[in-house]
Scaffold this active site. Structure first.
Site, PDB file in Angstrom:
ATOM      1  N   HIS A   1       0.951  -0.881   0.082  1.00  0.00           N
ATOM      2  CA  HIS A   1       0.118  -0.184   0.067  1.00  0.00           C
ATOM      3  C   HIS A   1       0.771   1.352  -0.044  1.00  0.00           C
ATOM      4  CE1 HIS A   1      -3.596  -2.525   0.823  1.00  0.00           C
ATOM      5  NE2 HIS A   1      -3.196  -2.804   1.987  1.00  0.00           N
TER       6      HIS A   1
HETATM    7  O1  RIB Z   1      -5.308  -0.157   4.327  1.00  0.00           O
HETATM    8  C1  RIB Z   1      -3.546   0.050   4.381  1.00  0.00           C
HETATM    9  C2  RIB Z   1      -2.970   1.549   5.061  1.00  0.00           C
HETATM   10  O2  RIB Z   1      -3.099   1.037   6.170  1.00  0.00           O
HETATM   11  C3  RIB Z   1      -1.153   1.341   5.370  1.00  0.00           C
HETATM   12  O3  RIB Z   1      -0.739   2.124   5.218  1.00  0.00           O
HETATM   13  C4  RIB Z   1      -0.616   0.354   6.231  1.00  0.00           C
HETATM   14  O4  RIB Z   1      -0.017   0.608   6.781  1.00  0.00           O
HETATM   15  C5  RIB Z   1      -2.300   0.987   7.087  1.00  0.00           C
HETATM   16  O5  RIB Z   1      -1.410   1.827   8.216  1.00  0.00           O
END
Ligand code: RIB
Ligand code: CA
Length: 303
Positions: free
Chosen positions: A236
């Site tokens: 992500h």
């Molecule tokens: O949904 C994904 C996000 O949530 C990313 O930033 C992961 O590190 C969590 O913080």
């Protein structure tokens, strides 16, 4: 070089994002601020220090920020997929560096104001610090070249059916940043629509582990997650940093974004409309295999 600030909640994929930033000659990582999210604020700060030292950049300032959301305690008792220490199975040596004194929001404002070149800010955790920056230092926020947010989604959720974790963790902050910033900041939302398709698969993780200590740390970090899934670990946060480093690596479209910060089942939902346009864009696509290689090949260069 483009000056870069990262506000994060390390977090396994935050670690990959920080590795990517440290391995990218196009940008100069001038500071990292931390926020409670994947784990509490003390641990996200500890992890940021250790990740940066591990990547050969113990000199990058780390400053702690908000330990709680602006309004509601969504995070109380939350245990996510990053493990109790926040980096999954990765165990990094403790950095000799300490977090700087002061608050992250003050540091962000001063770093943006001091920079000779316009700064890009990437947020990869809940948006509490960024919302406070917009509220307390609008003149500094208005000097940002760009804000890239890992969060939200056009049409899905991961912490609830309607919400992505970073937005869900502090929807009031997300509303302030994505809907009512009060300042003109070119903002790109990099949501689950593209990040869930940018995966480190088990085979790719095994190959990455052979490239050196950074690759091994990432493979160790995601091992438990991979054991419980058949697809791979979404990178992500690294996807958001990839867009900040190489603008246009993602297909981004003009939009407006509403955030549901009410109490109901859709709390934390990001409602994206392509009917209007202002200073906000949303990532809608990418060459996902190429994006994965862009990230992992750079992580491997850290040795
Ligand atoms: O949904 C994904 C996000 O949530 C990313 O930033 C992961 O590190 C969590 O913080
Ligand atoms: Ca994160």
């Amino acid at each position: 070089m483009r000056p870069l600030l990262i506000d994060c909640d390390p977090g396994i994929d935050d670690m990959v994002a920080l590795f990517l930033a440290c391995a990218s000659p196009e940008t100069d990582l001038i500071g990292v601020t931390t926020v409670a999210g994947n784990v509490g604020g003390l641990l996200t700060t500890r992890n940021a220090l250790d990740v940066l030292a591990f990547a050969g950049h113990p000199d990058v300032p780390v400053v702690a920020g908000a330990a709680r959301p602006l309004v509601a305690e969504n995070l109380r008792g939350h245990r996510g997929a990053h493990g109790d220490l926040g980096l999954g199975g990765a165990r990094l040596p403790q950095s000799p560096s300490q977090a700087r004194d002061g608050h992250a929001v003050t540091f962000l404002a001063e770093a943006i104001s001091r920079s000779a070149a316009p700064v890009t800010l990437v947020a990869t955790g809940p948006l509490t610090n960024v919302a406070l920056l917009f509220a307390l230092h609008p003149e500094a926020a208005g000097r940002l070249e760009r804000l890239v947010v890992m969060g939200g989604a056009i049409a899905t959720g991961n912490i609830t059916p309607a919400a992505e974790f970073n937005i869900w963790a502090d929807p009031e902050a997300a509303h302030r940043v994505l809907t009512a910033p009060g300042v003109d900041v070119l903002t790109t939302m990099v949501g689950l629509d593209v990040t869930l398709r940018t995966l480190i698969t088990p085979d790719r993780a095994a190959a990455l582990a052979q490239t050196g200590r950074a690759g091994r740390a990432v493979a160790d970090g995601i091992a438990e997650y991979l054991a419980g899934t058949d697809g791979g670990m979404p990178m992500h946060d690294a996807v958001a940093v990839a867009e900040a480093i190489t603008p246009g690596i993602l297909d981004c479209r003009p939009c407006t974004i509403e955030v549901d910060y009410g109490p109901g089942p859709s709390r934390g939902n990001t409602l994206v409309s392509f009917l209007g346009a202002g200073t906000t864009t949303v990532a809608v696509g990418a060459d996902h295999p190429a994006l994965t290689e862009f990230v992992l090949e750079r992580v491997a260069t850290l040795g």
